[in-house]
Design an enzyme around this catalytic site. Structure first.
Site, short mmCIF file in Angstrom:
data_model
loop_
_atom_site.label_atom_id
_atom_site.label_comp_id
_atom_site.label_asym_id
_atom_site.label_seq_id
_atom_site.Cartn_x
_atom_site.Cartn_y
_atom_site.Cartn_z
CE1 TYR A 48 -3.48 2.74 0.60
CE2 TYR A 48 -2.27 3.29 2.61
CZ TYR A 48 -3.26 3.58 1.68
OH TYR A 48 -4.00 4.72 1.81
CG ASP A 62 -2.70 13.37 4.29
OD1 ASP A 62 -2.73 13.56 3.06
OD2 ASP A 62 -3.37 12.49 4.86
CG ASP A 89 -4.46 8.24 -0.19
OD1 ASP A 89 -5.36 8.76 -0.86
OD2 ASP A 89 -4.14 8.64 0.94
CG ASP A 91 -4.83 13.02 -1.16
OD1 ASP A 91 -4.78 12.10 -0.31
OD2 ASP A 91 -3.95 13.89 -1.23
CG HIS A 116 -7.77 4.77 -1.16
ND1 HIS A 116 -7.84 6.04 -0.62
CD2 HIS A 116 -6.71 4.17 -0.53
CE1 HIS A 116 -6.90 6.20 0.28
NE2 HIS A 116 -6.18 5.08 0.35
CD GLU A 118 -9.40 11.64 0.75
OE1 GLU A 118 -9.24 12.69 1.40
OE2 GLU A 118 -8.61 10.66 0.84
CB CYS A 126 -4.95 13.06 8.36
SG CYS A 126 -4.83 11.41 9.10
NE ARG A 161 -10.22 8.51 3.31
CZ ARG A 161 -9.10 9.05 3.77
NH1 ARG A 161 -7.94 8.49 3.47
NH2 ARG A 161 -9.12 10.15 4.48
CD GLU A 191 -9.81 6.84 7.27
OE1 GLU A 191 -9.90 5.73 7.85
OE2 GLU A 191 -8.74 7.31 6.85
CG ASN A 213 -6.66 3.51 7.83
OD1 ASN A 213 -5.57 3.03 8.09
ND2 ASN A 213 -6.87 4.81 7.75
#
Length: 303
Positions: A48, A62, A89, A91, A116, A118, A126, A161, A191, A213
């Protein structure tokens, strides 16, 4: 780079089989290609590449400051050194839904097995911090559809996500996740769940593979592999664990050198050069080089 044996297509197929086999797969995060090699060597089945870890390695918070090219280039560097499927990831997709489509195309070309995306707004946060904001469900549906429609390899995995649990509550979050499945998401990433009951509720409501996660110092208790297996989850990521382990030891080592004047007393805490060379495959590269250049140049012929 020279001694991986699987193509990106083979790795994507392997990742698809992992999602469909009904088992739980533990996937650590890799912040560098070297860490990815270690993950493979230890017997894990996938790698990952987390946004929080990638941006931290760039010494950035982040909050969406890193660019698509920075994510894609690091993803390529990691994916190409391992036979394991690597997913990343991305974002919020780096812009409008069209940008999400471009992101997927680029990641496919870079050899990634999935990504992924989101439902936060930009600038994002984050997932385990307070103060997040999310887009309307329809906006996220557009992101997911654009990402799915951009795939050329059907085994590339688009993971949706949802950060909505902390803002709208569990019931509305589940409604969102169902809508993302209807939009074509291959997997759901709920999440910052509060407890096992919430993980269980998501599993019962969603009929595609689900990712958990287990980040340290977050909103969720660190569930064991057995607990997640019993809940029916398919993937569990440890997104920042390797980075935190490494940086913790770096910090302690730097403090020691400053205090003691040298590093002689902490050699036993370091990876030995011999082990380093094993991971770097020095001997294999050397054999490869010798096979290419094992000839002698004779005298120059004359006419």
């Amino acid at each position: 780079m020279l001694f991986t044996s699987k193509t990106p297509q083979q790795k994507r197929l392997a990742f698809r089989h992992m999602l469909d086999d009904g088992k739980l797969h533990q996937v650590p995060g890799a912040f560098s290609p070297y860490v990815a090699r270690m993950i493979e060597d230890k017997g894990y089945e996938a790698v990952y590449i987390g946004g929080a870890m990638l941006t931290a390695d760039l010494c950035l918070p982040d909050i969406g400051l890193a660019t698509l090219s920075e994510f894609a280039d690091r993803g390529e560097q990691i994916a190409r050194v391992t036979d394991l499927p690597a997913f990343i990831d991305v974002d919020t997709g780096f812009g409008e839904p069209m940008s999400a489509a471009r992101t997927v195309r680029m990641l496919e070309e870079k050899g990634l097995a999935g990504c992924h995306i989101e439902d936060q707004v930009m600038p994002k946060r984050c997932g385990h911090l307070d103060g997040k904001e999310i887009v309307d469900t329809e906006v996220m549906i557009q992101r997911v559809r654009a990402a799915v429609d951009a795939k050329r390899d059907p085994n590339f995995c688009v993971i949706a996500r949802s950060d909505s649990r902390a803002i709208e509550g569990l019931d509305k979050a589940i409604d969102r996740m169902k809508a993302y499945v209807d939009a074509g998401a291959d997997m759901i990433f709920p999440e910052a769940m509060k407890d096992e009951a919430e993980f269980e509720a998501v599993r019962k409501a969603i009929d595609v593979p689900i990712l958990a996660n287990m980040t340290e110092f977050g909103k969720s208790r660190l569930l064991t592999r057995k607990e997640l297996e019993d809940l029916g989850f398919n993937i569990v990521i440890y997104p920042v664990t390797t980075f935190r382990l490494a940086m913790g030891e770096v910090e302690r080592g730097l403090d020691h050198i400053l205090a003691a004047g040298d590093q002689s007393e902490i050699l036993d805490r370091m990876q030995h050069r011999k082990v380093l060379y094993q991971y770097l495959r020095y001997e294999e590269y050397n054999r490869f080089d010798q096979d290419l250049f094992n000839f002698e140049v004779g005298d120059t012929p004359t006419k």
